[in-house]
Design an enzyme around this catalytic site. Structure first.
Site, PDB file in Angstrom:
ATOM      1  N   ASN A 102      53.506  35.584 -15.936  1.00 27.68           N
ATOM      2  CA  ASN A 102      53.909  36.372 -14.610  1.00 27.68           C
ATOM      3  C   ASN A 102      54.301  35.116 -13.544  1.00 27.68           C
ATOM      4  O   ASN A 102      54.006  33.996 -13.791  1.00 27.68           O
ATOM      5  CB  ASN A 102      52.482  36.970 -14.199  1.00 27.68           C
ATOM      6  CG  ASN A 102      52.861  37.744 -12.853  1.00 27.68           C
ATOM      7  OD1 ASN A 102      53.913  38.587 -12.916  1.00 27.68           O
ATOM      8  ND2 ASN A 102      51.933  37.481 -12.041  1.00 27.68           N
ATOM      9  N   HIS A 104      54.317  34.660  -9.717  1.00 25.03           N
ATOM     10  CA  HIS A 104      53.417  35.233  -8.259  1.00 25.03           C
ATOM     11  C   HIS A 104      54.345  34.441  -7.111  1.00 25.03           C
ATOM     12  O   HIS A 104      54.159  33.255  -6.942  1.00 25.03           O
ATOM     13  CB  HIS A 104      52.049  34.778  -8.407  1.00 25.03           C
ATOM     14  CG  HIS A 104      51.335  35.613  -7.228  1.00 25.03           C
ATOM     15  ND1 HIS A 104      51.238  37.092  -7.280  1.00 25.03           N
ATOM     16  CD2 HIS A 104      51.095  35.043  -6.192  1.00 25.03           C
ATOM     17  CE1 HIS A 104      50.364  37.212  -6.081  1.00 25.03           C
ATOM     18  NE2 HIS A 104      50.484  36.187  -5.325  1.00 25.03           N
TER      19      HIS A 104
HETATM   20  C1  GRF Z   1      58.718  38.557  -6.814  1.00 25.73           C
HETATM   21  O1  GRF Z   1      58.312  37.846  -5.594  1.00 25.73           O
HETATM   22  C2  GRF Z   1      57.974  38.070  -7.839  1.00 25.73           C
HETATM   23  O2  GRF Z   1      56.978  36.871  -7.508  1.00 25.73           O
HETATM   24  C3  GRF Z   1      56.687  39.252  -7.722  1.00 25.73           C
HETATM   25  O3  GRF Z   1      57.508  40.194  -7.626  1.00 25.73           O
HETATM   26  C4  GRF Z   1      58.538  39.904  -6.859  1.00 25.73           C
HETATM   27  C5  GRF Z   1      59.812  40.497  -7.600  1.00 25.73           C
HETATM   28  O4  GRF Z   1      61.032  40.612  -7.031  1.00 25.73           O
HETATM   29  N1  GRF Z   1      55.854  39.156  -8.746  1.00 25.73           N
HETATM   30  P1  GRF Z   1      62.084  41.059  -7.790  1.00 25.73           P
HETATM   31  O5  GRF Z   1      61.797  42.598  -7.995  1.00 25.73           O
HETATM   32  O6  GRF Z   1      62.468  40.019  -9.148  1.00 25.73           O
HETATM   33  O7  GRF Z   1      63.248  40.903  -6.794  1.00 25.73           O
END
Ligand code: GRF
Length: 193
Positions: A102, A104
């Protein structure tokens, strides 16, 4: 043999698009499926450019083992959560140990856990007057944002940065590093065999 990645997302999908672009010309890696729990997710529109079709699933198939079963059949080398908001069940983690990762948008363990996603993270970072933030890529375990870290990158925050500015700085970091980290992990797995 080509390495197989599965992507899972719930929203916008900028990371999914960026990962698809990164591996588009790579003959050793294939994105076999992109899954979402949200039929309205922006990610679905981003896939057409890559000849991919997103698969939408519901809470029932996510929780009753059906989705897991169909993913098992694809035999992925890595399952990548890129803005995926539902909690991964213990059965998934048992079946795919160290194969689910994942990203974050903070320097975990700070600003992680339930409710800490999207704008909430960047607002909290701003409210606490942090002078840096960043991204964490980690293995997924049974608890939100608690699995072993794989990679972190940091970025400075200045006093005038709004939560939106912080979000775009973090997003830039994510796009720069996430595909490369995925690629490195796939190569490492190769060496372990
Ligand atoms: C990102 O900031 C990621 O870190 C988090 O969710 C967001 C997803 O952004 N888990 P996107 O949908 O890829 O633009």
């Amino acid at each position: 043999m080509k390495k197989k990645i599965i992507l899972m997302a719930s929203g916008n999908g900028s990371n999914v698009e960026n990962i698809c672009r990164f591996f588009e010309q790579n003959s050793e890696v294939s994105i076999v499926s992109v899954y979402t729990n949200n039929s309205k997710a922006g990610v679905l529109k981003r896939l057409t450019a890559f000849g991919l079709k997103g698969l939408v699933f519901n809470k029932e198939s996510f929780s009753n083992g059906k989705l897991l079963q169909s993913i098992e059949q694809l035999n992925p080398d890595l399952i990548v959560l890129a803005g995926f908001l539902w909690k991964i069940g213990a059965d998934w983690i048992r079946f795919f140990p160290k194969k689910i990762i994942n990203i974050h948008p903070s320097l975990l363990p700070k600003y992680g856990g339930k409710g800490m996603y999207g704008a909430n993270v960047h607002k909290a970072v701003k409210e606490n007057g942090e002078n840096e933030t960043g991204v964490t890529i980690h293995y997924v375990n049974e608890e939100y944002d608690k699995g072993d870290f794989i990679f972190q990158a940091r970025v400075k925050i200045t006093e005038n940065d709004t939560p939106n500015v912080i979000a775009s700085k973090v997003s830039e970091l994510e796009h720069l590093h996430f595909p490369k980290v995925i690629n490195t992990l796939l190569k490492q797995n190769d060496n372990e065999v």
